[in-house]
Design a protein around this motif. Structure first.
Motif, mmCIF file in Angstrom:
data_model
loop_
_atom_site.group_PDB
_atom_site.id
_atom_site.type_symbol
_atom_site.label_atom_id
_atom_site.label_comp_id
_atom_site.label_asym_id
_atom_site.label_seq_id
_atom_site.Cartn_x
_atom_site.Cartn_y
_atom_site.Cartn_z
ATOM 1 N N SER A 1 7.546 0.557 -1.006
ATOM 2 C CA SER A 1 6.834 -0.511 -1.688
ATOM 3 C C SER A 1 7.654 -0.972 -2.884
ATOM 4 O O SER A 1 8.327 -0.162 -3.532
ATOM 5 N N LEU B 1 2.239 2.328 -5.430
ATOM 6 C CA LEU B 1 1.134 2.442 -4.484
ATOM 7 C C LEU B 1 -0.001 3.208 -5.157
ATOM 8 O O LEU B 1 0.248 4.193 -5.851
ATOM 9 N N ARG B 2 -1.203 2.768 -4.937
ATOM 10 C CA ARG B 2 -2.354 3.446 -5.551
ATOM 11 C C ARG B 2 -2.520 4.837 -4.954
ATOM 12 O O ARG B 2 -2.412 5.019 -3.732
ATOM 13 N N HIS C 1 -4.868 5.068 -2.006
ATOM 14 C CA HIS C 1 -4.310 4.539 -0.758
ATOM 15 C C HIS C 1 -3.407 5.579 -0.091
ATOM 16 O O HIS C 1 -3.481 5.784 1.124
ATOM 17 N N VAL D 1 -2.768 -2.594 2.090
ATOM 18 C CA VAL D 1 -2.269 -2.415 0.724
ATOM 19 C C VAL D 1 -1.433 -3.582 0.237
ATOM 20 O O VAL D 1 -1.247 -3.740 -0.964
ATOM 21 N N THR E 1 -0.271 -5.089 -3.674
ATOM 22 C CA THR E 1 1.095 -4.858 -4.131
ATOM 23 C C THR E 1 1.992 -5.998 -3.675
ATOM 24 O O THR E 1 1.580 -6.857 -2.895
#
Length: 170
Positions: free
Chosen positions: A85, A89-90, A93, A142, A146
């Motif tokens: 990413s 990233l959370r 997630h 996601v 993002t």
């Protein structure tokens, strides 16, 4: 005789430097991968690498030179999948994805690069359509939160030797 550049690690493994590319100045780009020494120049990879193509956890490789060169001796029956990413990233997630990889695909997370990348190992007996559906769904979900999220295979190749078959980007 080839010198093996490996650094001691706990539990009987070493860091084995594998060539994963070439820098602009022509020098090799190396990735340290945990590996079990098998004698001589042979090693069993303890995890799937994040940058080195063509191999996955459990594969047996043989060093071919002092600059991280290697050849694949025996496949383990695992598939390497990498997720990247451009932004963080959370955690929720990632936790959900890791749980789905374990429960739906029988795989596991091998490692991470901060909060923007993960490497997974999945048994080769898993149908690639199921792998692709899970990771494509994750990327679609996601990507809303993002900038760019991508996934790729690390060790599946087509007849021409190209890796990354079935990779998805959003």
């Amino acid at each position: 005789m080839h010198k093996v550049f490996a650094h001691s690690e706990p539990r009987g493994t070493v860091h084995l430097d594998l060539r994963c590319g070439t820098r602009a100045d022509g020098s090799p780009r190396l990735e340290p991968v945990h590996a079990e020494p098998l004698g001589g120049l042979r090693f069993r990879l303890a995890n799937s690498p994040g940058w080195t193509y063509g191999v996955a956890a459990g594969d047996v490789v043989e060093r071919t030179d002092e600059l991280g060169g290697f050849k694949l001796i025996r496949r383990s029956g695992n598939i390497a999948v990498r997720l990247f990413s451009t932004s963080s990233l959370r955690p929720d997630h990632i936790e959900t994805l890791e749980a789905e990889v374990r429960e739906r695909l029988g795989g596991w997370c091998d490692g991470q690069l901060e909060d923007r990348a993960r490497v997974f190992t999945i048994p080769a007996s898993t149908d690639v359509e199921r792998i692709e559906a899970l990771f494509d769904s994750f990327v679609r979900h996601v990507a809303i939160a993002t900038d760019t999220v991508e996934w790729e295979y690390g060790n599946l190749q087509d007849d021409a030797g190209a890796t990354g078959l079935g990779s998805g980007t959003r």
